[in-house]
Design an enzyme around this catalytic site. Sequence first.
Site, PDB file in Angstrom:
ATOM      1  N   ASP A  14       0.868  -1.164   0.000  1.00 44.43           N
ATOM      2  CA  ASP A  14       0.000   0.000   0.000  1.00 44.43           C
ATOM      3  C   ASP A  14       0.917   1.229   0.000  1.00 44.43           C
ATOM      4  OD1 ASP A  14      -2.362   1.602   0.364  1.00 44.43           O
ATOM      5  OD2 ASP A  14      -1.843   1.736   2.495  1.00 44.43           O
ATOM      6  N   ASP A  16      -0.067   5.105   1.014  1.00 45.94           N
ATOM      7  CA  ASP A  16      -0.253   6.046   2.132  1.00 45.94           C
ATOM      8  C   ASP A  16      -0.308   5.306   3.469  1.00 45.94           C
ATOM      9  OD1 ASP A  16      -0.449   8.094   0.228  1.00 45.94           O
ATOM     10  OD2 ASP A  16      -2.625   7.880   0.088  1.00 45.94           O
TER      11      ASP A  16
HETATM   12 MG   LIG Z   1      -2.826   3.098   3.626  1.00 45.93          MG
END
Ligand SMILES: [Mg+2]
Length: 188
Positions: A14, A16
Amino acid sequence: MSGANLGNGLVILDRDGVINRDSDAFVKNADEWQPLPGSIEAIAALTAAGFTLAVASNQSGIARGLFDQAALDTMHHKMLQLVDAAGGRINKIVICPHGPDDACDCRKPKPGLFEQLARYFETSLAGVPAIGDALRDLEAAAAAGASPILVRTGKGAETEMALPERFVNIPVYDDLAAAARALIEGAH
Ligand SMILES: [Mg+2]
Ligand SMILES: [Zn+2]
């Protein structure tokens, strides 16, 4: 890069809250895109150990009109430049630009982004580590047959506190650097 040459294997990240600081107000431009401590070096270490890295990221800020594709491109240019300067490589980035009401099949917790990566790399995702900080990352990974890993950065500490029963046995690490060390050790 495509095909079967995945070295020590594919790792899906992922963005962020895993690579860079998350923000409730969204990360909208390259200035706001700030790496978490050790994350760039962790990507470089995984690259050096022979792993192939991909990023799968929900970016509903596009659907919400908070930033456009060009701004996202500048954020990713910054990320890739930092990774490159550290000697690392991110081989593929896939994003969902849609909002929660768009009924797309790529916004995590849906598995669409993971399925895009499976097609791109022409590989099964069985056993592929997928590192995220939010429950929807874990759900998307599991739905695609990958192996979810939680990090405590970003939303991760909060996610860990309310982890559903089916995820209580997944690996949890303080940050991407710790997760990368474990993957590298496991690869030997
Ligand atoms: Mg995230
Ligand atoms: Zn989508």
